[in-house]
Design a protein around this motif. Structure first.
Motif, PDB file in Angstrom:
ATOM      1  N   LEU A 259       0.830  -1.195   0.000  1.00 57.27           N
ATOM      2  CA  LEU A 259       0.000   0.000   0.000  1.00 57.27           C
ATOM      3  C   LEU A 259       0.868   1.250   0.000  1.00 57.27           C
ATOM      4  O   LEU A 259       2.069   1.190   0.220  1.00 57.27           O
ATOM      5  CB  LEU A 259      -0.886   0.033   1.254  1.00 57.27           C
ATOM      6  CG  LEU A 259      -1.798  -1.152   1.475  1.00 57.27           C
ATOM      7  CD1 LEU A 259      -1.237  -2.050   2.544  1.00 57.27           C
ATOM      8  CD2 LEU A 259      -3.149  -0.652   1.885  1.00 57.27           C
ATOM      9  N   GLY A 260       0.190   2.403  -0.164  1.00 57.82           N
ATOM     10  CA  GLY A 260       0.883   3.687  -0.118  1.00 57.82           C
ATOM     11  C   GLY A 260       1.544   4.002  -1.433  1.00 57.82           C
ATOM     12  O   GLY A 260       1.314   3.356  -2.459  1.00 57.82           O
ATOM     13  N   SER A 261       2.365   5.021  -1.394  1.00 58.70           N
ATOM     14  CA  SER A 261       3.124   5.487  -2.539  1.00 58.70           C
ATOM     15  C   SER A 261       2.232   5.576  -3.777  1.00 58.70           C
ATOM     16  O   SER A 261       1.213   6.245  -3.756  1.00 58.70           O
ATOM     17  CB  SER A 261       4.339   4.599  -2.781  1.00 58.70           C
ATOM     18  OG  SER A 261       5.190   5.189  -3.728  1.00 58.70           O
TER      19      SER A 261
ATOM     20  N   SER B  48      -8.615 -19.823   9.543  1.00 55.66           N
ATOM     21  CA  SER B  48      -7.534 -20.239   8.654  1.00 55.66           C
ATOM     22  C   SER B  48      -6.218 -20.070   9.386  1.00 55.66           C
ATOM     23  O   SER B  48      -6.136 -19.354  10.379  1.00 55.66           O
ATOM     24  CB  SER B  48      -7.549 -19.376   7.391  1.00 55.66           C
ATOM     25  OG  SER B  48      -6.425 -19.642   6.602  1.00 55.66           O
ATOM     26  N   SER B  49      -5.197 -20.702   8.892  1.00 53.65           N
ATOM     27  CA  SER B  49      -3.870 -20.507   9.469  1.00 53.65           C
ATOM     28  C   SER B  49      -3.054 -19.578   8.569  1.00 53.65           C
ATOM     29  O   SER B  49      -1.837 -19.622   8.559  1.00 53.65           O
ATOM     30  CB  SER B  49      -3.161 -21.845   9.672  1.00 53.65           C
ATOM     31  OG  SER B  49      -3.054 -22.518   8.435  1.00 53.65           O
ATOM     32  N   ASP B  50      -3.741 -18.730   7.820  1.00 52.33           N
ATOM     33  CA  ASP B  50      -3.089 -17.746   6.963  1.00 52.33           C
ATOM     34  C   ASP B  50      -2.996 -16.419   7.704  1.00 52.33           C
ATOM     35  O   ASP B  50      -3.692 -16.191   8.682  1.00 52.33           O
ATOM     36  CB  ASP B  50      -3.898 -17.518   5.683  1.00 52.33           C
ATOM     37  CG  ASP B  50      -4.015 -18.765   4.828  1.00 52.33           C
ATOM     38  OD1 ASP B  50      -3.290 -19.740   5.105  1.00 52.33           O
ATOM     39  OD2 ASP B  50      -4.830 -18.772   3.906  1.00 52.33           O
ATOM     40  N   VAL B  51      -2.156 -15.546   7.190  1.00 51.97           N
ATOM     41  CA  VAL B  51      -2.050 -14.201   7.749  1.00 51.97           C
ATOM     42  C   VAL B  51      -1.950 -13.204   6.607  1.00 51.97           C
ATOM     43  O   VAL B  51      -1.340 -13.487   5.578  1.00 51.97           O
ATOM     44  CB  VAL B  51      -0.856 -14.082   8.724  1.00 51.97           C
ATOM     45  CG1 VAL B  51       0.469 -14.130   7.995  1.00 51.97           C
ATOM     46  CG2 VAL B  51      -0.941 -12.826   9.558  1.00 51.97           C
ATOM     47  N   GLN B  52      -2.593 -12.060   6.775  1.00 55.71           N
ATOM     48  CA  GLN B  52      -2.496 -10.957   5.818  1.00 55.71           C
ATOM     49  C   GLN B  52      -1.422 -10.014   6.339  1.00 55.71           C
ATOM     50  O   GLN B  52      -1.457  -9.624   7.508  1.00 55.71           O
ATOM     51  CB  GLN B  52      -3.826 -10.194   5.740  1.00 55.71           C
ATOM     52  CG  GLN B  52      -5.020 -11.041   5.425  1.00 55.71           C
ATOM     53  CD  GLN B  52      -5.356 -11.070   3.951  1.00 55.71           C
ATOM     54  OE1 GLN B  52      -4.785 -10.357   3.148  1.00 55.71           O
ATOM     55  NE2 GLN B  52      -6.295 -11.907   3.596  1.00 55.71           N
TER      56      GLN B  52
ATOM     57  N   GLU C  99      -7.199  -0.411  -5.827  1.00 52.03           N
ATOM     58  CA  GLU C  99      -7.440  -1.742  -6.393  1.00 52.03           C
ATOM     59  C   GLU C  99      -6.204  -2.630  -6.233  1.00 52.03           C
ATOM     60  O   GLU C  99      -6.313  -3.815  -5.916  1.00 52.03           O
ATOM     61  CB  GLU C  99      -7.822  -1.648  -7.881  1.00 52.03           C
ATOM     62  CG  GLU C  99      -9.157  -0.975  -8.140  1.00 52.03           C
ATOM     63  CD  GLU C  99      -9.101   0.559  -8.033  1.00 52.03           C
ATOM     64  OE1 GLU C  99      -8.018   1.168  -8.213  1.00 52.03           O
ATOM     65  OE2 GLU C  99     -10.147   1.142  -7.733  1.00 52.03           O
ATOM     66  N   GLU C 100      -5.011  -2.060  -6.485  1.00 50.47           N
ATOM     67  CA  GLU C 100      -3.775  -2.830  -6.326  1.00 50.47           C
ATOM     68  C   GLU C 100      -3.569  -3.231  -4.870  1.00 50.47           C
ATOM     69  O   GLU C 100      -3.122  -4.340  -4.584  1.00 50.47           O
ATOM     70  CB  GLU C 100      -2.573  -2.014  -6.804  1.00 50.47           C
ATOM     71  CG  GLU C 100      -2.500  -1.824  -8.304  1.00 50.47           C
ATOM     72  CD  GLU C 100      -1.388  -0.873  -8.696  1.00 50.47           C
ATOM     73  OE1 GLU C 100      -0.630  -1.232  -9.621  1.00 50.47           O
ATOM     74  OE2 GLU C 100      -1.273   0.218  -8.092  1.00 50.47           O
ATOM     75  N   ALA C 101      -3.878  -2.318  -3.963  1.00 50.51           N
ATOM     76  CA  ALA C 101      -3.706  -2.588  -2.540  1.00 50.51           C
ATOM     77  C   ALA C 101      -4.630  -3.704  -2.065  1.00 50.51           C
ATOM     78  O   ALA C 101      -4.293  -4.448  -1.149  1.00 50.51           O
ATOM     79  CB  ALA C 101      -3.950  -1.321  -1.732  1.00 50.51           C
TER      80      ALA C 101
END
Length: 193
Positions: free
Chosen positions: A54-56, A181-185, A61-63
């Protein structure tokens, strides 16, 4: 009464009590590494990572789109591509340099100790690896070091690395576990250019 008979059982009992409490063990062994503390902080039992940049110059949409990884090591170009001045491979030295704001972070793949020159910081060898001709960086450790709320960890080494790496253009990083879930963002927010 024989004093020597009293001393021996007392010493055995005292030694056993110290052994059971773990006091000598804790003092004899070093504190967990920064890398291990990063994993314990919020990555225990994580199977996969979804990375958001994110940022810059990223559009909303990309984020929103995440890139998925099945390892704590992610390609340096995936993380820093387009956000730093340069990413350079030095085949002779077997190093990758991440250049930004007149400073350089060096990933050393030579297996030899290298000395940092003025304006350079050599990252610990455990923070990176080379796989399939790609330079990979340990996102767990980097996220821990640059965590938005990292001061809550009360970790002087983390704070020192955060200050050393402020030139990389990462404003902060955040983690959010995925429910059921065992996922992380992981959200890495870059400074505006």
């Amino acid at each position: 009464m024989n004093v020597s008979r009293i001393k021996k059982p007392f010493l055995v009992a005292a030694a056993l009590a110290l052994l059971l409490t773990g006091l000598p063990y804790d003092r004899a062994h070093a504190e967990a590494s920064l890398r291990t503390r990063a994993e314990i902080a919020y990555f225990t039992d994580v199977d996969s990572i979804k990375l958001h940049r994110l940022g810059s110059d990223f559009t909303p949409e990309e984020a929103q789109k995440a890139t998925s990884y099945d390892s704590r090591y992610i390609p340096v170009k995936d993380l820093f591509g387009g956000q730093v001045e340069a990413i350079r491979w030095n085949a002779a030295a077997k190093t990758v340099s991440i250049v930004n704001k007149g400073k350089t972070a060096i990933l050393n793949f030579s297996g030899k100790k290298i000395a940092a020159k003025q304006g350079e910081i050599v990252l610990p060898a455990t923070w990176s690896k080379m796989e399939n001709s790609k330079a990979l960086i340990d996102i767990y450790t980097l996220t821990y070091v640059l965590d938005r709320y990292g001061d809550a960890f009360d970790d002087a080494e983390r704070t020192a690395w955060s200050e050393k790496l402020d030139f990389l253009g990462i404003q902060y990083a955040e983690t959010l576990p995925v429910i059921r879930s065992s996922d992380v963002q992981i959200y890495v927010t870059f400074e505006e250019k």
